[in-house]
Design an enzyme around this catalytic site. Structure first.
Site, PDB file in Angstrom:
ATOM      1  N   LYS A 266       6.213 -14.321  53.488  1.00  0.00           N
ATOM      2  CA  LYS A 266       6.222 -15.104  54.726  1.00  0.00           C
ATOM      3  C   LYS A 266       7.413 -14.685  55.583  1.00  0.00           C
ATOM      4  CE  LYS A 266       4.200 -19.426  52.923  1.00  0.00           C
ATOM      5  NZ  LYS A 266       3.024 -19.485  53.804  1.00  0.00           N
ATOM      6  N   ARG A 340      -5.139 -21.879  46.201  1.00  0.00           N
ATOM      7  CA  ARG A 340      -6.516 -21.897  45.679  1.00  0.00           C
ATOM      8  C   ARG A 340      -6.599 -21.208  44.327  1.00  0.00           C
ATOM      9  NH1 ARG A 340      -8.317 -18.885  51.094  1.00  0.00           N
ATOM     10  NH2 ARG A 340      -6.491 -20.038  51.769  1.00  0.00           N
TER      11      ARG A 340
END
Ligand code: BES
Ligand code: MN
Ligand code: ZN
Length: 490
Positions: A266, A340
């Protein structure tokens, strides 16, 4: 850990009003009628209260607003807080009123003259929810807030109604503390320890370490923590308050202690916010604590996947293929879509080993849900209209924003992979929905399921209705109510 304000319920001794220390709160209806306690306050301060109530300030105030008279002559109290609230006010107004009282609260006590107000326990609940601060890492001496004293005409009845609410407040605080805690302190092991420490409440807590997860075949979950020095863990908390043999509700939480994005790193700006990426697990923990504290008559199992997403020499690479516990293979296109990968294995474990009646997962899953819904509503995805509507109803009653989002085959198609059974991302379009579609691939046929994307609501920069800025504890109240209303039926 911060514990909620202590609350005492008792009958009003009218002659003690003059000498009460701290703040005195009176409840005044929109017509401005003063009850017995307020009338005595008014007499002692020579009519100042009645003048405030007759003023435009009060007549234009909204339900739940608080106006204050500081250092009133004739009373020992440092202030009189005037809470505008009708006898038939909504639950939300009563709680918001309490929250407004809490904002004025300092180190002294607050005595709420509730008289025979029908929602006195919810005013107290509002005070408890709002009187929170995360000061564990401030070295300056921080004095704790004072106590709340509620005087009422039937104090025992109010106390009985307040008891379960204050248990939920403690669950909310537990969640907020976990979400606010920085990642160097709240490691996977520390998180697991704090859950194990809840066993004294009657929860059965089981911690599974990496070899155990490996033996279960959780290649997807384990791939997320591969680059981190802190060990990946799954914790299962069981609350057996219901009938023996009744299939439980399963709550599954994403517990990413810190999300750097992994090799798909990020950007630096704002990365510190990713200390809240364990928010889903935090809510599951808070709900379990609330259920245990109030002795809920339901079977509920909380499962959390605890892991840290770091880049390193042995971190998962974009393009790697991993195998889930279900057996499906996943091409990891972006290591930052890690939530996920955690949830799919924990959800599969929940269905195989817990055999729940329904399953709800919570995760700070996508930035896209913040683009769609902002910080007002969590995204709600479900394959079951009845369960979903029951949840939305519970969230509405508890004033926790929740908005249903669609699912559909066309979105699922976006997850097709050239070399594996699926990819872990679908592309820029409909990012929150494709994330939910990914999860649905791990929901067994006939299993009622809700996915809650709480990325926008778990922690916010401004204050909310019932919380100061930072972690909100969103979802603890709604899920507790869902359990109470749908799973505790005799
Ligand atoms: N933890 C983030 C989602 C998030 C973003 C939570 C902002 C709270 C605030 C999640 O793991 C993530 O990085 N999601 C990616 C998915 C993308 C790579 C498909 C995102 O939203 O950008
Ligand atoms: Mn991520
Ligand atoms: Zn994440």
């Amino acid at each position: 850990m911060r514990t909620p304000v202590s609350v005492e319920f008792k009958e009003l001794e009218i002659d003690s009003i003059a000498t009460m220390a701290g703040r005195i709160a009176v409840v005044v209806d929109p017509e401005g009628k003063l009850d017995t306690g307020a009338r005595r306050v008014n007499r002692l301060c020579k009519g100042a209260l009645a003048r405030l109530v007759a003023s435009k300030l009060f007549t234009t105030a909204k339900s739940g607003d608080v106006l204050s008279l500081a250092y009133p002559a004739g009373l020992a109290a440092e202030a009189i807080d005037v809470l505008r609230l009708s006898r038939r006010c909504s639950l939300e107004d009563a709680r918001r009123g309490g929250a407004n009282l809490a904002k004025n609260m300092d180190t002294g006590d607050v005595t709420l003259l509730a008289g025979n107000h029908t929602k006195a326990e919810n005013i107290a609940y509002g005070v408890a929810l709002r009187a929170y601060g995360f000061e564990d890492h401030k070295t300056a001496d921080t004095e704790s807030t004072g106590n709340l004293i509620v005087t009422a005409s039937k104090p025992d009845e109010v106390a009985a109604r307040a008891r379960p609410l204050l248990a939920v407040a403690e669950g909310v605080f537990f969640t907020r503390d976990l979400v606010n805690e920085p990642a160097n302190i709240l490691t996977t092991s520390e998180f697991a320890n704090r859950l194990v420490a809840m066993e004294y409440l009657g929860l059965d807590v089981e911690v599974m370490d990496e070899p155990a997860l490996e033996a279960l075949g959780m290649g997807s979950f384990l791939s997320v923590g591969q680059g981190s020095d802190t060990p990946t863990k799954m914790v299962v908390m069981r609350w057996n308050g219901g009938k023996k043999g009744d299939a439980p509700l399963a709550l599954v939480g994403k517990g990413v202690m810190f999300d750097t994005g992994g090799i798909s790193l990020k950007p630096a700006a704002g990365m510190e916010d990713m200390t809240m990426d364990m928010g889903g697990a935090g809510v599951v923990a808070g709900v379990m604590r609330a259920l245990a504290l109030r002795g809920a008559k339901a079977n509920v199992v909380g499962l959390v996947g605890l892991v840290e997403n770091m880049p390193s020499g042995n971190a998962t690479r974009p393009g790697d293929v991993v195998k889930s516990m279900k057996g499906d293979t996943i091409e990891v296109i972006n290591t930052d879509a890690e939530g996920r990968l955690v949830l799919c294995d924990v959800m599969w474990y929940a269905q195989e080993h817990v055999k729940p009646a329904a399953m709800i997962d919570l995760a700070t899953l996508t930035g896209a849900i913040i683009i769609g819904l902002g910080h007002e509503n969590a995204g709600v995805f479900s394959n079951d209209d009845t369960l979903c509507n029951n949840f939305l109803k519970a969230a509405t009653i508890e004033s926790e924003g929740a908005w249903r989002m669609p699912l559909g085959q066309a979105y699922d198609d976006l997850l097709k992979s050239r070399i594996a059974d699926m990819k872990n991302i679908g592309g820029r379009a409909a990012g929150s929905i494709t994330a939910a579609q990914f999860l649905q691939r791990f929901v067994q046929d006939g299993m009622p399921w809700i996915h809650l994307d709480i990325a926008g609501v778990a922690s916010v920069t401004g204050e909310t209705k019932y919380a100061p800025k930072g972690a909100t504890g969103w979802g603890v109240m709604a899920l507790d109510r869902l359990v109470a209303d749908q799973f505790e039926k005799e």
